[in-house]
Design a protein around this motif. Structure first.
Motif, PDB file in Angstrom:
ATOM      1  N   ILE A 111       0.877  -1.099  -0.107  1.00 35.72           N
ATOM      2  CA  ILE A 111      -0.078   0.121   0.092  1.00 35.72           C
ATOM      3  C   ILE A 111       0.843   1.420  -0.036  1.00 35.72           C
ATOM      4  O   ILE A 111       0.608   2.108  -0.656  1.00 35.72           O
ATOM      5  CB  ILE A 111      -0.966   0.141   1.216  1.00 35.72           C
ATOM      6  CG1 ILE A 111      -1.901  -0.950   1.158  1.00 35.72           C
ATOM      7  CG2 ILE A 111      -1.542   1.191   1.418  1.00 35.72           C
ATOM      8  CD1 ILE A 111      -2.834  -1.496   2.343  1.00 35.72           C
ATOM      9  N   VAL A 112       1.877   1.335   1.011  1.00 34.20           N
ATOM     10  CA  VAL A 112       2.511   2.314   0.978  1.00 34.20           C
ATOM     11  C   VAL A 112       3.311   2.791  -0.119  1.00 34.20           C
ATOM     12  O   VAL A 112       3.559   3.574  -0.690  1.00 34.20           O
ATOM     13  CB  VAL A 112       3.724   2.212   2.310  1.00 34.20           C
ATOM     14  CG1 VAL A 112       4.658   3.517   2.101  1.00 34.20           C
ATOM     15  CG2 VAL A 112       2.825   2.276   3.367  1.00 34.20           C
ATOM     16  N   LYS A 113       4.071   1.620  -1.036  1.00 32.05           N
ATOM     17  CA  LYS A 113       4.796   1.626  -2.063  1.00 32.05           C
ATOM     18  C   LYS A 113       3.884   2.472  -3.155  1.00 32.05           C
ATOM     19  O   LYS A 113       4.295   3.356  -4.061  1.00 32.05           O
ATOM     20  CB  LYS A 113       5.125   0.246  -2.558  1.00 32.05           C
ATOM     21  CG  LYS A 113       6.786  -0.188  -1.807  1.00 32.05           C
ATOM     22  CD  LYS A 113       7.505  -0.649  -2.983  1.00 32.05           C
ATOM     23  CE  LYS A 113       8.743  -1.546  -2.159  1.00 32.05           C
ATOM     24  NZ  LYS A 113       8.163  -2.633  -1.553  1.00 32.05           N
ATOM     25  N   SER A 114       2.781   1.817  -3.294  1.00 32.30           N
ATOM     26  CA  SER A 114       1.832   2.149  -4.513  1.00 32.30           C
ATOM     27  C   SER A 114       1.619   3.806  -4.211  1.00 32.30           C
ATOM     28  O   SER A 114       1.521   4.333  -5.185  1.00 32.30           O
ATOM     29  CB  SER A 114       0.442   1.304  -4.261  1.00 32.30           C
ATOM     30  OG  SER A 114       0.810   0.215  -4.116  1.00 32.30           O
ATOM     31  N   ALA A 199      -4.140  -5.803  -5.091  1.00 30.21           N
ATOM     32  CA  ALA A 199      -3.985  -4.567  -6.549  1.00 30.21           C
ATOM     33  C   ALA A 199      -4.342  -3.369  -5.980  1.00 30.21           C
ATOM     34  O   ALA A 199      -5.300  -2.565  -6.642  1.00 30.21           O
ATOM     35  CB  ALA A 199      -4.927  -5.202  -7.637  1.00 30.21           C
ATOM     36  N   PHE A 200      -3.359  -2.802  -5.195  1.00 25.19           N
ATOM     37  CA  PHE A 200      -3.967  -1.545  -4.443  1.00 25.19           C
ATOM     38  C   PHE A 200      -3.767  -0.319  -5.717  1.00 25.19           C
ATOM     39  O   PHE A 200      -4.445   0.602  -5.610  1.00 25.19           O
ATOM     40  CB  PHE A 200      -3.029  -0.985  -3.317  1.00 25.19           C
ATOM     41  CG  PHE A 200      -3.428  -0.054  -2.637  1.00 25.19           C
ATOM     42  CD1 PHE A 200      -4.878   0.082  -1.611  1.00 25.19           C
ATOM     43  CD2 PHE A 200      -3.033   1.157  -2.445  1.00 25.19           C
ATOM     44  CE1 PHE A 200      -5.535   0.983  -1.277  1.00 25.19           C
ATOM     45  CE2 PHE A 200      -3.599   2.426  -1.922  1.00 25.19           C
ATOM     46  CZ  PHE A 200      -4.698   2.277  -1.133  1.00 25.19           C
ATOM     47  N   PRO A 201      -2.597  -0.625  -6.380  1.00 21.41           N
ATOM     48  CA  PRO A 201      -2.636   0.428  -7.286  1.00 21.41           C
ATOM     49  C   PRO A 201      -3.676   0.839  -8.636  1.00 21.41           C
ATOM     50  O   PRO A 201      -4.300   1.697  -8.505  1.00 21.41           O
ATOM     51  CB  PRO A 201      -1.353  -0.004  -8.347  1.00 21.41           C
ATOM     52  CG  PRO A 201      -0.712  -0.749  -7.335  1.00 21.41           C
ATOM     53  CD  PRO A 201      -1.639  -1.322  -6.607  1.00 21.41           C
ATOM     54  N   GLU A 202      -4.620  -0.525  -8.504  1.00 19.90           N
ATOM     55  CA  GLU A 202      -5.740  -0.208  -9.351  1.00 19.90           C
ATOM     56  C   GLU A 202      -6.932   0.412  -8.585  1.00 19.90           C
ATOM     57  O   GLU A 202      -7.513   1.226  -8.986  1.00 19.90           O
ATOM     58  CB  GLU A 202      -6.400  -1.658  -9.517  1.00 19.90           C
ATOM     59  CG  GLU A 202      -7.395  -1.750 -10.536  1.00 19.90           C
ATOM     60  CD  GLU A 202      -8.008  -3.189 -10.681  1.00 19.90           C
ATOM     61  OE1 GLU A 202      -7.384  -4.036 -10.344  1.00 19.90           O
ATOM     62  OE2 GLU A 202      -9.112  -3.140 -11.031  1.00 19.90           O
ATOM     63  N   ALA A 203      -6.893   0.285  -7.126  1.00 21.79           N
ATOM     64  CA  ALA A 203      -7.537   1.031  -6.541  1.00 21.79           C
ATOM     65  C   ALA A 203      -7.456   2.435  -6.324  1.00 21.79           C
ATOM     66  O   ALA A 203      -8.080   3.283  -6.489  1.00 21.79           O
ATOM     67  CB  ALA A 203      -7.559   0.539  -4.859  1.00 21.79           C
TER      68      ALA A 203
END
Lengths: 462, 462
Positions: A111-114, A199-203
């Motif tokens: 999450i943090v990276k994204s 798939a947090f980047p998608e969110a």
């Protein structure tokens, strides 16, 4: 199961039946739930004008069971080896806890990276360190844990402009829960669909381009007045971790003032709005057990005592009524799927028995086959759940004790305002099962909903 | 209201309906309750051959709220004046508590005088000093207090030959209870009719000349095995009074052995019969709060945390089923009028709603007038109560949490044996709301009834 999938099954109309407003509303139930869903969705959420692009995001992380045990034992001066030994004795696997912990931390990192890759400034905050300052600093807050963490994070966000997003950092934990006692909340109803955990980047992309809906959840506010109040909120989960640390903090915040005034409880002449909002429910009741802390090196002994709670209640400024029960629950639409649901739902066994008695008393040919019993039970239980944006609260007197002294009047129902006068000697008011306030004889709580207390959160398609 | 007045309203036949055994049993309900009462009375009690003339009687006295507060505060080094001040802050009247205390002590004196005037040797024992030695010494034991005291006194009497008689030493306390949270037990169902409190010589005379019936109440026995057990029973009421004193005692009895073995919990390879019997119910659940003891001079802070209990249950040697709930209650016929009743009874509101849904689903003309709703509600709730001499137990899974992991199977019912495997991390097993045992992950409890565990008590006409 997401919030909406449930709302679809629970049209708000049906809840009026709980108040016994006749059969017509029930007949409305058949078929048109979906339509009700859409209309309630209009209230509940709306498409954002533009996308949502925060500059500063605080990521609040839960305390894993591994951290819990580690802090609890290591603080007591035990070695990692002792910890393994003690966990084994409790039937818990050390490596198992470590594994769950790793999954959580990996998901937090993801999450943090994204967020950072999008140029967003991120602050990672442990649940125990989360406070008003963090809330002020952030444009948006991400709860990284389960619903318990989400509830605590939300409780401190007083503005409806600051979005709170929940990410379930251990989606499989329910299947792996054979060694923890989970609250129903833990199933992630308040978090994004679990696939976004990986798939947090998608969110994030969907949030940025506005491919989502704002969902405003109604919340409960609390006013306290009178005596018998300890206004210092305590995070029960944190408190569990180290009684010593907690009591330290507590001594500073409360005890000194108590000693100065020679008054063990602070007293408010006029209603005092607590700096916390409830997303699920307020529970008022006698403390049901007491922990005896022996010397901290030794495992503590915990005792359980069931004592009924005695209080007076006034609904929507109606007359004060004495009540004696195993506590009082007041929930929001969001909370109507949590503890309140378990307090009020009926088992098929009970429904069958009621229809059975009705049949024998009337001689009418009421069917008692499995399918019919299930249908009636489902309709009844569904009527207990209402929409998160509903402007009403639902109160439940839990396990009421009825005798000549105590009224057997309405055991539950909807209300826009509930006032409670404590007559207990060791009671607490618990917000969302996570934050506790002392609430003893002499204290009066006013529980209500306010437009401005909505929680701004997001509704993402799965 | 005495035990029998209730039994009259609750024929044992009707309870079978709880298990959904069809309508016939319900129709049996109408009218012939009294007859059922008499037949059940035959089982329940019998005329003594001769009168009952004990030589040595132990009178076990309750701890009054006044003594509770006094010990709690004076122990903490506060003066009588501080105590008045603190009680006032809690909304309690010092003189009021003193008055209740005086009434109790006067009634105890009256009982003791009456006994001695008959040449009976009497030992007055404070609840906290009551132990096996006292039980061995006495021919009969008188509980001088409310039902809570009676339950504790009975719990340590393992023989069915030693009579236990309860005398309510503060019959008016229910009306005066506006400042204490009373458990339903406190209404004196287990004690002699209240008029004998002031006319004890008359009760004594009837006992001596055999003008009474023996009443044998079935009780529950407990076997424990596995790990996660702390077999040291703790009197919760006493423990409340002084955590320090208690933890002292506890350190001696338990902690030393724990340290010797380096094992915080004792472990039993084979089932271990606990030296205690339950007259009302066994409750198993997570401890729902934790007390933070600051320095004893300062008032303590108490916190409440709701956490679901996770365990496995096997009824009558059936398959093990996972359960997640707000605890598990297993009661006797005596206990079916206490907490178990409050857990299971339905409000008219719920009954009306069920019939309402049934009506709309069938189109049948089910009446929904107040009178009919009341009738059905009463029949349902009465079916929850069974006779004190019934050889069955009744289990209730409290507020079950149903999801894909946890079975939604039978939520309650009769059983002659219930086995429970704890999967909790801070759970207790509580006997009659008064004595607590730790019951954590790894522990297995077997709960059953045995002929030899009946409690011999007396049934006096009012």
């Amino acid at each position: 199961m997401g919030v909406w999938s449930l709302v679809v099954r629970m049209p708000r109309r049906s809840v009026v039946n709980l108040l016994g407003l006749g059969t017509r509303a029930v007949s409305l139930l058949n078929g048109n739930s979906l339509q009700t869903f859409h209309s309630s969705l209009k209230h509940a959420s709306s498409l954002p004008k533009a996308g949502f692009k925060p500059e500063k995001v605080a990521v609040v992380t839960k305390t894993t069971r591994y951290e819990f045990e580690q802090q609890r034992y290591l603080y007591a001066g035990l070695s990692e080896e002792d910890l393994k030994h003690l966990l084994a004795l409790k039937g818990s696997s050390y490596s198992g806890l470590q594994e769950r912990h790793k999954i959580h931390t990996n998901n937090v990192e993801h999450i943090v990276k994204s967020l950072r890759s999008k140029g967003i400034e991120v602050r990672i905050v442990k649940r125990g360190e989360y406070d008003e300052e963090v809330v002020r600093w952030a444009d948006a807050i991400i709860s990284a844990g389960g619903d318990g963490t989400m509830l605590l994070v939300a409780s401190k966000v007083l503005s409806k402009d600051k979005p709170v997003v929940g990410v379930n950092t251990d989606p499989e934990s329910i299947q792996h829960s054979s060694h923890v006692c989970l609250h129903p909340r833990s199933e992630g109803h308040l978090c994004l669909p679990v696939r976004y955990t990986h798939a947090f980047p998608e969110a994030l992309k969907k949030l940025c381009c506005g491919e989502f809906r704002w969902l405003w959840r109604q919340r409960i506010r609390l006013h306290l007045e009178g005596t018998g109040i300890n206004p210092t909120p305590v995070d029960l989960h944190e408190q569990q971790m180290s009684l010593e640390q907690h009591s330290q903090a507590h001594r500073i915040t409360t005890m000194d003032s108590r000693l100065r005034t020679g008054n063990p409880y602070e007293s408010f002449s006029k209603p005092n709005l607590l700096p916390i909002r409830s997303l699920n429910e307020i529970f008022i009741g006698e403390s049901l057990s007491s922990r005896v802390e022996l010397n901290s090196i030794k495992p503590h002994v915990k005792l359980l005592l069931h004592r009924a709670s005695y209080y007076e209640i006034s609904v929507d400024d109606g007359p004060w009524e004495k009540q004696k029960s195993s506590g009082l629950s007041i929930c929001t639409g969001t909370g109507s799927k949590a503890w309140s649901y378990n307090i009020n739902k009926l088992a098929e066994q009970a429904v069958e028995e009621v229809l059975n008695i009705g049949k024998s008393q009337t001689g009418l040919d009421i069917p008692l086959n499995r399918e019919f019993i299930e249908k009636v039970t489902d309709l009844y239980n569904e009527s207990l759940v209402f929409s998160p944006d509903d402007r009403r609260m639902f109160f439940s007197i839990r396990e009421p004790i009825v005798n000549r002294v105590f009224s057997s009047s309405r055991q539950r129902g909807f209300a826009s305002k509930v006032s409670v006068r404590s007559r207990c000697w060791d009671a607490c008011m618990v917000v969302d099962g996570g934050t506790s306030f002392e609430f003893n004889d002499g204290a009066i709580a006013t529980i209500s909903l306010s437009e401005e207390d909505q929680l701004r959160t997001v509704d993402l398609e799965n």
